[in-house]
Design an enzyme around this catalytic site. Sequence first.
Site, short mmCIF file in Angstrom:
data_model
loop_
_atom_site.label_atom_id
_atom_site.label_comp_id
_atom_site.label_asym_id
_atom_site.label_seq_id
_atom_site.Cartn_x
_atom_site.Cartn_y
_atom_site.Cartn_z
N ASP A 20 55.13 109.15 -53.68
CA ASP A 20 54.79 110.06 -54.51
C ASP A 20 53.11 110.71 -54.48
O ASP A 20 52.36 109.82 -54.35
CB ASP A 20 55.27 110.21 -55.93
CG ASP A 20 55.51 111.44 -56.59
OD1 ASP A 20 56.84 111.84 -56.59
OD2 ASP A 20 54.62 111.80 -57.11
N CYS A 45 68.28 119.09 -57.30
CA CYS A 45 68.96 119.32 -58.71
C CYS A 45 68.65 121.17 -58.66
O CYS A 45 68.29 121.44 -59.60
CB CYS A 45 68.26 118.94 -59.81
SG CYS A 45 66.30 118.99 -59.58
N ALA A 67 59.13 109.25 -57.45
CA ALA A 67 58.93 109.37 -58.88
C ALA A 67 60.00 110.44 -59.57
O ALA A 67 60.23 111.37 -58.94
CB ALA A 67 57.56 110.00 -59.38
N PRO A 68 60.43 109.99 -60.68
CA PRO A 68 59.86 108.76 -61.48
C PRO A 68 60.37 107.39 -61.14
O PRO A 68 60.03 106.34 -61.87
CB PRO A 68 60.52 109.28 -63.03
CG PRO A 68 61.81 109.84 -62.66
CD PRO A 68 61.44 110.89 -61.55
#
Length: 433
Positions: A227, A326, A205-206
């Site tokens: 997820d 990230c 996800a997303p």
Amino acid sequence: HVRQLYALVSETLRYAPVLEKLLDGAALLQAEKKLPPQLAKVLVYDLLFGKGLKCGGRWKALARRHRARLEAELARLKVRHKVSRNEDLLAPEQAVSPAASQVPRYVRVNTLKTCVDDVIDFFKRQGYTYLGKAASVEELKALSGKKFLLDLHLPELLVFPSQTDLHDNLLYTSGHIILQDKASCLPAFLLGPVAGSHVIDACAAPGNKTSHLAAILKNKGQIFAFDVDPKRVATMNTLLTRAGVTGCQLAQQDFLTVDPRDPKYSRVTHILLDPSCSGSGMVTRGPGQEAASSAERLQALAGFQHRVLNHALSFPALQRLVYSTCSLHQEENEDVVQAVLQDWGSAFRLVTAFPSWPCRGLAAFSGAESCLRASPAETLTHGFFVAVLERCREGAAAPSSLPAVAKESPQPGEGTEPGPAPKKRKRKKQQVK
């Protein structure tokens, strides 16, 4: 609509202190006792700072009835603070970071529904000027107005100025384009599964990376996407449906509970693993928005990432895996990769991902330069980390289910560079008119 609502709520929260002052100064809640305070903030934000009220009925009429008082109070607030822009009313930690303002708007063409040439033609008809393929990052940085480029690294990525808003554009609402940061496009691109492959998206996800995988596979093969959060799975299902993705099994399940020996996954040769992380590389967050990355928190995150990466490598037919975060922290990136490589000995090796990419892994261990990093300053993207791992030939024999074409086609990033922009196709898909 979900994405637009999320953006509206996020911006309302960012402006919350200013909105509270406006509500107090205009005495709106005293005049409208039945109006919930949180709804009042959303209405006032949309009225004064957003794109105008899009609701209907009594709420729109109520907000418009108090518009003059609210605008007068906003003007007084600017005078008191000696500023001329709405943005200047925010505290420094709430203002958009300089890094966020310089990252362009990246648009991935969804090749399941259209092609690059048709999307370029569509934007030209909307008044945009196409400047061709970028030759350098500096060209991306210089974009302004209604001009756009083809990215210099990724062949299906268009680049617009950072302030470009395409959420209401027909191409976006119809699923012909995906609004996705360039760094977020790297994991699926570098995984590079051939059509017909069985692939796992472990923390999906997303769903942007999942839809990218489906486009690379040309909807031929099988994607297993996991997820644990039911709301995120529902959102992902909507996104994938809009993108025209087929051959994808969604599961509301913790990837760590998936049995690698289940016959269902016996042909899984590629895994994309983008696990939960600190998010420290997301430039759209203000400096005050990221949770404090204490040593204890980073240690806990790294422990989870270590476990989930080890679990992913235990799938018996696995040949290639991309690990990405990230995050800017070495603890979640190079340190996790180093620890897992030590766990597996000679079974897996690091592949040099994207040799010409300018930003490499930190020198935490020998070979860490095979990993890549992305950053606003050097690559004009969010902060990101990517490592590509492959099973060594001496570690395990290639499974019989691996498509023969995989042996003939070089994988992206393994000593290869992306080719030039695709030529105009003879047979076009669903041209947008």
